[in-house]
Design a protein around this motif. Structure first.
Motif, PDB file in Angstrom:
ATOM      1  N   ALA A  84       1.726   6.700  -6.781  1.00 20.86           N
ATOM      2  CA  ALA A  84       0.626   7.577  -7.211  1.00 20.86           C
ATOM      3  C   ALA A  84       0.998   9.041  -6.985  1.00 20.86           C
ATOM      4  CB  ALA A  84      -0.644   7.223  -6.448  1.00 20.86           C
ATOM      5  N   LEU A  85       1.611   9.321  -5.843  1.00 17.78           N
ATOM      6  CA  LEU A  85       2.012  10.700  -5.540  1.00 17.78           C
ATOM      7  C   LEU A  85       3.042  11.200  -6.539  1.00 17.78           C
ATOM      8  CD1 LEU A  85       2.243  10.685  -1.649  1.00 17.78           C
ATOM      9  CD2 LEU A  85       0.786  12.138  -3.025  1.00 17.78           C
TER      10      LEU A  85
ATOM     11  N   SER B 243       0.827  -1.208   0.000  1.00 17.22           N
ATOM     12  CA  SER B 243       0.000   0.000   0.000  1.00 17.22           C
ATOM     13  C   SER B 243       0.865   1.263   0.000  1.00 17.22           C
ATOM     14  CB  SER B 243      -0.951  -0.044   1.205  1.00 17.22           C
ATOM     15  OG  SER B 243      -1.008   1.181   1.854  1.00 17.22           O
ATOM     16  N   ILE B 244       1.952   1.227   0.773  1.00 17.11           N
ATOM     17  CA  ILE B 244       2.833   2.404   0.809  1.00 17.11           C
ATOM     18  C   ILE B 244       3.503   2.611  -0.544  1.00 17.11           C
ATOM     19  CG2 ILE B 244       4.974   3.314   1.791  1.00 17.11           C
ATOM     20  CD1 ILE B 244       4.100   2.046   4.457  1.00 17.11           C
TER      21      ILE B 244
ATOM     22  N   LEU C 132       4.291   8.858   3.851  1.00 12.24           N
ATOM     23  CA  LEU C 132       3.707   9.971   3.084  1.00 12.24           C
ATOM     24  C   LEU C 132       4.446  11.264   3.422  1.00 12.24           C
ATOM     25  CD1 LEU C 132      -0.112   9.138   3.247  1.00 12.24           C
ATOM     26  CD2 LEU C 132       1.541   8.646   1.439  1.00 12.24           C
TER      27      LEU C 132
ATOM     28  N   SER D 168       2.461   1.707  -3.460  1.00  9.82           N
ATOM     29  CA  SER D 168       1.558   2.187  -4.511  1.00  9.82           C
ATOM     30  C   SER D 168       1.129   3.637  -4.250  1.00  9.82           C
ATOM     31  CB  SER D 168       0.338   1.263  -4.644  1.00  9.82           C
ATOM     32  OG  SER D 168      -0.390   1.256  -3.456  1.00  9.82           O
ATOM     33  N   ARG D 169       0.995   4.000  -2.976  1.00  5.15           N
ATOM     34  CA  ARG D 169       0.624   5.399  -2.690  1.00  5.15           C
ATOM     35  C   ARG D 169       1.743   6.357  -3.082  1.00  5.15           C
ATOM     36  NH1 ARG D 169      -2.972   6.655   2.511  1.00  5.15           N
ATOM     37  NH2 ARG D 169      -3.013   8.637   1.450  1.00  5.15           N
TER      38      ARG D 169
ATOM     39  N   HIS E 242       7.741  11.418   1.705  1.00  5.28           N
ATOM     40  CA  HIS E 242       7.572  11.901   0.333  1.00  5.28           C
ATOM     41  C   HIS E 242       7.473  13.428   0.309  1.00  5.28           C
ATOM     42  CE1 HIS E 242       5.973  12.180  -3.759  1.00  5.28           C
ATOM     43  NE2 HIS E 242       5.144  13.068  -3.256  1.00  5.28           N
TER      44      HIS E 242
ATOM     45  N   GLN F 155       2.528   4.115   7.562  1.00  5.71           N
ATOM     46  CA  GLN F 155       2.030   4.634   6.285  1.00  5.71           C
ATOM     47  C   GLN F 155       2.118   6.170   6.270  1.00  5.71           C
ATOM     48  OE1 GLN F 155      -0.531   2.542   4.137  1.00  5.71           O
ATOM     49  NE2 GLN F 155      -1.789   4.178   3.294  1.00  5.71           N
ATOM     50  N   GLU F 156       1.639   6.780   7.345  1.00 10.05           N
ATOM     51  CA  GLU F 156       1.665   8.240   7.424  1.00 10.05           C
ATOM     52  C   GLU F 156       3.106   8.764   7.380  1.00 10.05           C
ATOM     53  OE1 GLU F 156      -0.241  11.366  10.430  1.00 10.05           O
ATOM     54  OE2 GLU F 156      -1.330   9.476  10.317  1.00 10.05           O
TER      55      GLU F 156
END
Lengths: 291, 200
Positions: free
Chosen positions: A74-75, A67-68, B48, A70-71, B51, B44-45
């Protein structure tokens, strides 16, 4: 030679490999020679290892990794879609003062900038706003300034109440054009009078002192000076205009055809009080009804 | 166009380097949250944010420590957890070499080094995990960074934004607390005593 206590003091740092080479080898040497310390050290070293071996057990679940990945993909896709120019300034200006505007969400920036703007505006309006300015304010303030600095020759100096009243009457007679107010003279000293002219009109100047402050009173007849640009306020039934110059407050008012001005370092309200209490208009009877 | 493609490649490269540490992050996340779902959200956070803030990473500095710092801040912010040093733990509550001396005194007369060390290995996994999990957060995190992730005091001090001296003393206290609670587990279970009895 290092003692056991000295060695033990640095045990933890030795264990965590935090000592510099010199200290490290000194402790190592001690441990190699001292049975007790060696035993203790090995125990602690094993303990550290056990904590690692028995706690490091969680493998990342595959679905989380997927999931990470693919996210993130996508970003990155999203970022590469629009014109590359859009991306440029974004990565370019993240340092220094610009970071303040780009790193934080807009509302945080707003939340900081808005109160600052409001505060600045309030400070400007309350303290720094140029109060209404008119040439008459300048003349009155400069005249008062020379009065304060004793650069003005005045015709009469007296603090006697009757003397003051008489003088006001004289002033009235010698300046027929000037409508001199009656003087109730409460807690007020007359320091002198003088004939002047202001904006081409004859004027009467009176130097006063009250509340340990010097006050200038000036009266001009037939003045057509426009005061509308100045701030004004009604106080005890009379409308006053204000101005400020060189740190002096000037309060102006009209009575009939005459324009009066009071100038002092006192604040507006005090000046208006002086004006209404000490200098009632010509036609008004004095409160104590004398003469 | 070429430049942006290069930049893109660089970002991808950076992100895959960051992903290599995912097991460490997940493990620390698990220990901090003590909940699988929360740990997954947290990791997960964190990625993000990696990134979003990749440009703030200083090249040449420790990527793992940087990742832990983001993980930690995310943990504090998103889970509204506070990591503060608990006041009720007194510095002198646990003596030096606590476990060592306990085991040693339990084995009076037997000076064999290997005997006492091997005892430590007999702690069960669950007990060690419980002991770590039950440490106050401020202590737990330094143990995780130092003993498990093997970061230096300097790197830890950057992650938790404390001076190196604080890292040192916290780690010291954390280890003593761990030893004490492991000793308590051990004596509850009584297996140390059994052993002791068996030897006599």
């Amino acid at each position: 030679m290092m003692t056991c206590n000295e060695a033990i003091e640095q045990f933890q740092e030795f264990l965590d490999n935090e000592l510099d080479d010199g200290n490290h080898s000194a402790i190592k040497q001690h441990i190699e020679m001292c049975y007790k310390c060696c035993e203790k050290f090995e125990f602690e070293q094993n303990f550290k290892k056990i904590i690692k071996d028995k706690t490091f057990l969680h493998k990342t679940p595959q679905h989380l990794l997927q999931s990470i990945v693919s996210r993130l993909a996508a970003l990155n896709e999203e970022h590469s879609q629009p014109e590359p120019i859009v991306l440029e300034p974004k990565t370019k200006y993240h340092t220094g003062i610009f970071g303040f505007f780009t790193l934080r969400p807009a509302f945080v920036t707003m939340a900081i900038l808005l109160p600052i703007t409001i505060t600045c505006l309030a400070v400007y309006l309350v303290f720094l706003r140029p109060t209404g300015f008119s040439p008459i304010i300048q003349v009155a303030a400069e005249r008062h300034d020379s009065f304060v600095n004793d650069n003005m020759h005045l015709d009469l100096v007296s603090s006697d109440r009757n003397e003051i009243r008489r003088h006001f009457e004289n002033l009235q007679q010698s300046n027929l054009a000037v409508d001199v107010p009656k003087w109730s003279g409460r807690e007020m000293k007359l320091l002198g009078c003088k004939n002047y002219s202001m904006a081409g009109k004859k004027s009467a100047y009176v130097g006063l002192s009250g509340d340990h402050k010097k006050i200038s009173l000036e009266m001009v007849n037939d003045s057509d000076m426009n005061l509308n640009k100045l701030d004004h306020e009604i106080f005890k039934g009379r409308s006053y205009h204000f101005g400020r110059y060189k740190g002096y407050n000037v309060v102006l008012w009209r009575q009939g055809k005459t324009l009066y001005s009071l100038t002092s370092t006192m604040n507006r309200r005090d000046l208006m009080r002086v004006a209404s209490e000490s200098i009632p208009s010509y036609n008004t009877r004095l409160p104590d009804g004398q003469e | 166009m070429e430049e942006s493609a290069r930049k893109e490649d660089k970002i991808k490269e950076f992100e895959s380097a960051a992903l290599e540490h995912i097991d460490s992050l997940f493990n620390v996340g698990m220990r901090m949250t003590r909940n699988r779902e929360e740990a997954e959200d947290l990791v997960q956070e964190t990625y993000l944010k990696v990134h979003r803030f990749s440009h703030t990473f200083k090249e040449g500095s420790n990527l793992k420590a940087w990742l832990f710092k983001i993980l930690r801040n995310t943990f504090i912010n998103s889970f509204r957890k506070k990591i503060r040093e608990p006041k009720e733990v007194h510095y002198n509550e646990v003596e030096d070499f606590y476990l060592y001396s306990k085991i040693k005194s339990g084995k009076a007369g037997d000076d064999s080094l290997s005997g006492c060390v091997s005892n430590v290995y007999e702690f069960l996994e669950d007990e060690v995990k419980n002991a770590v999990d039950n440490l106050p957060l401020a202590f737990k995190e330094v143990v995780l960074y130092s003993d498990i992730e093997e970061l230096s005091y300097g790197e830890i001090s950057e992650i938790i934004e404390c001076p190196i001296g604080t890292v040192k003393s916290r780690l010291f206290r954390a280890r003593r607390l761990l030893q004490k609670s492991l000793w308590n587990y051990a004596s509850e279970r009584g297996y140390l005593k059994e052993k002791q009895g068996g030897r006599k």
